[in-house]
Motif scaffolding. Structure first.
Motif, PDB file in Angstrom:
ATOM      1  N   SER A  20      -3.375   4.180   3.709  1.00 25.58           N
ATOM      2  CA  SER A  20      -3.094   3.204   4.758  1.00 25.58           C
ATOM      3  C   SER A  20      -3.769   1.868   4.458  1.00 25.58           C
ATOM      4  CB  SER A  20      -3.569   3.765   6.100  1.00 25.58           C
ATOM      5  OG  SER A  20      -3.432   2.808   7.107  1.00 25.58           O
ATOM      6  N   ALA A  21      -5.024   1.935   3.955  1.00 22.18           N
ATOM      7  CA  ALA A  21      -5.739   0.699   3.618  1.00 22.18           C
ATOM      8  C   ALA A  21      -5.033  -0.020   2.471  1.00 22.18           C
ATOM      9  CB  ALA A  21      -7.177   1.014   3.235  1.00 22.18           C
ATOM     10  N   LEU A  25      -3.363  -3.715   2.680  1.00 22.15           N
ATOM     11  CA  LEU A  25      -3.749  -4.784   1.744  1.00 22.15           C
ATOM     12  C   LEU A  25      -2.531  -5.382   1.032  1.00 22.15           C
ATOM     13  CD1 LEU A  25      -7.004  -3.478   0.034  1.00 22.15           C
ATOM     14  CD2 LEU A  25      -6.773  -5.465   1.489  1.00 22.15           C
ATOM     15  N   SER A  26      -1.515  -4.543   0.746  1.00 18.23           N
ATOM     16  CA  SER A  26      -0.333  -5.051   0.047  1.00 18.23           C
ATOM     17  C   SER A  26       0.513  -5.942   0.957  1.00 18.23           C
ATOM     18  CB  SER A  26       0.501  -3.907  -0.512  1.00 18.23           C
ATOM     19  OG  SER A  26       1.001  -3.124   0.530  1.00 18.23           O
ATOM     20  N   GLU A  27       0.388  -5.803   2.252  1.00 20.29           N
ATOM     21  CA  GLU A  27       1.157  -6.608   3.200  1.00 20.29           C
ATOM     22  C   GLU A  27       0.489  -7.945   3.501  1.00 20.29           C
ATOM     23  OE1 GLU A  27       1.721  -4.119   6.613  1.00 20.29           O
ATOM     24  OE2 GLU A  27       3.069  -2.772   5.531  1.00 20.29           O
ATOM     25  N   ARG A  37      -6.859 -14.035  -5.629  1.00 20.29           N
ATOM     26  CA  ARG A  37      -7.594 -13.393  -6.719  1.00 20.29           C
ATOM     27  C   ARG A  37      -8.574 -12.354  -6.162  1.00 20.29           C
ATOM     28  NH1 ARG A  37      -9.484 -17.902 -10.182  1.00 20.29           N
ATOM     29  NH2 ARG A  37     -10.506 -18.254  -8.241  1.00 20.29           N
ATOM     30  N   TYR A  38      -9.279 -12.725  -5.114  1.00 24.77           N
ATOM     31  CA  TYR A  38     -10.226 -11.804  -4.463  1.00 24.77           C
ATOM     32  C   TYR A  38      -9.479 -10.605  -3.903  1.00 24.77           C
ATOM     33  CZ  TYR A  38     -13.771  -9.956  -1.307  1.00 24.77           C
ATOM     34  OH  TYR A  38     -14.641  -9.130  -0.662  1.00 24.77           O
ATOM     35  N   LEU A  39      -8.341 -10.821  -3.228  1.00 27.64           N
ATOM     36  CA  LEU A  39      -7.527  -9.748  -2.665  1.00 27.64           C
ATOM     37  C   LEU A  39      -7.014  -8.823  -3.774  1.00 27.64           C
ATOM     38  CD1 LEU A  39      -6.351  -8.639  -0.043  1.00 27.64           C
ATOM     39  CD2 LEU A  39      -4.382 -10.127  -0.365  1.00 27.64           C
ATOM     40  N   ALA A  40      -6.656  -9.376  -4.909  1.00 28.43           N
ATOM     41  CA  ALA A  40      -6.179  -8.565  -6.036  1.00 28.43           C
ATOM     42  C   ALA A  40      -7.303  -7.672  -6.560  1.00 28.43           C
ATOM     43  CB  ALA A  40      -5.649  -9.463  -7.147  1.00 28.43           C
ATOM     44  N   GLU A  44      -7.285  -3.606  -6.604  1.00 28.12           N
ATOM     45  CA  GLU A  44      -7.536  -2.833  -7.824  1.00 28.12           C
ATOM     46  C   GLU A  44      -8.648  -1.818  -7.598  1.00 28.12           C
ATOM     47  OE1 GLU A  44      -8.259  -4.962 -11.471  1.00 28.12           O
ATOM     48  OE2 GLU A  44      -6.695  -6.412 -10.967  1.00 28.12           O
ATOM     49  N   SER A  45      -9.719  -2.275  -6.959  1.00 29.64           N
ATOM     50  CA  SER A  45     -10.851  -1.367  -6.685  1.00 29.64           C
ATOM     51  C   SER A  45     -10.424  -0.226  -5.784  1.00 29.64           C
ATOM     52  CB  SER A  45     -12.004  -2.118  -6.035  1.00 29.64           C
ATOM     53  OG  SER A  45     -12.525  -3.084  -6.897  1.00 29.64           O
ATOM     54  N   LEU A  46      -9.701  -0.552  -4.743  1.00 34.28           N
ATOM     55  CA  LEU A  46      -9.247   0.471  -3.797  1.00 34.28           C
ATOM     56  C   LEU A  46      -8.242   1.417  -4.448  1.00 34.28           C
ATOM     57  CD1 LEU A  46      -9.935   1.258  -0.969  1.00 34.28           C
ATOM     58  CD2 LEU A  46      -8.092  -0.177  -0.128  1.00 34.28           C
ATOM     59  N   THR A  47      -7.349   0.879  -5.293  1.00 31.47           N
ATOM     60  CA  THR A  47      -6.381   1.723  -6.010  1.00 31.47           C
ATOM     61  C   THR A  47      -7.118   2.674  -6.950  1.00 31.47           C
ATOM     62  OG1 THR A  47      -4.718  -0.017  -5.874  1.00 31.47           O
ATOM     63  CG2 THR A  47      -4.353   1.688  -7.512  1.00 31.47           C
ATOM     64  N   ALA A  48      -8.137   2.157  -7.674  1.00 29.06           N
ATOM     65  CA  ALA A  48      -8.931   3.015  -8.574  1.00 29.06           C
ATOM     66  C   ALA A  48      -9.658   4.092  -7.773  1.00 29.06           C
ATOM     67  CB  ALA A  48      -9.921   2.169  -9.369  1.00 29.06           C
TER      68      ALA A  48
END
Length: 196
Positions: A20-21, A25-27, A37-40, A44-48
């Motif tokens: 859900s997070a 974040l993608s929306e 850049r910060y959001l990306a 990445e951190s959350l995806t990992a």
């Protein structure tokens, strides 16, 4: 619900929260380049984190035993591992540990009773032995006194006998010496005295 279902539900909720997070974040749309850049980086951190969590959950699903929870303690000798374990067993009032403690208390009380009984018996035996030794010492003391008295009497008798013998020897000496003197004189003078 069983413990294994509870744990499984917790992991499912955690997985759903991470997904859900990531969706949230993608929306998010940001016009600022630095913000994007910060959001990306956060995505990445959350995806990992989500991927690692999924891998770990898959491993746990395949290998975990949820019916029994196990904690392992490891460390150097005399580091206190057993002390911690025994303390936890006591604090959580573990049934087996409680039975062991109750058995130890019973055993301790039995040993104390045996010790007290043995101590009383030993004390009585030592008292009897002390009385017997005291009686024997008293009897020996009487014998020593009698022996000293007999020895003194024997010494006195021996002294009287010795004194008598000395007197007799002295008399004989004087009589023999006197008789010899008289005999010598009579022979020398040509007198014929007769002794006795």
């Amino acid at each position: 619900m069983t413990e294994s279902n509870d744990v499984s539900q917790l992991y499912k909720q955690a997985r759903k929260s991470l997904s859900s997070a990531l969706t949230d974040l993608s929306e998010i749309k940001i016009d600022d380049e630095e913000g994007n850049r910060y959001l990306a980086e956060v995505r990445e951190s959350l995806t990992a984190l989500n991927d690692r969590f999924d891998d770990d959950m898959g491993h746990l699903d395949r290998h975990a035993e949820w019916e029994k929870f196990t904690i392992a303690f490891f460390g150097e000798t005399n580091a206190g591992k057993s002390t911690i374990i025994e303390t936890l067993r006591i604090l959580f009032n573990e049934k087996g540990r409680r039975q062991s403690m109750d058995a130890n208390v019973a055993t301790s009380n039995e040993l104390k009773a045996i010790f007290l009984k043995g101590r009383e018996e030993l004390t009585a035996e030592l008292h009897n032995l002390g009385s017997t030794v005291a009686d024997q010492i008293l009897a020996l003391s009487g014998r020593v006194s009698a022996l000293a008295t007999a020895s003194q009497t024997a010494n006195e008798r021996a002294a009287r006998v010795a004194s008598s013998a000395v007197l007799a020897a002295t008399r004989r000496f004087w009589m023999g010496g006197l008789a010899g003197l008289i005999l010598g004189l009579s022979l020398g003078l040509g007198l014929g005295f007769r002794l006795f």
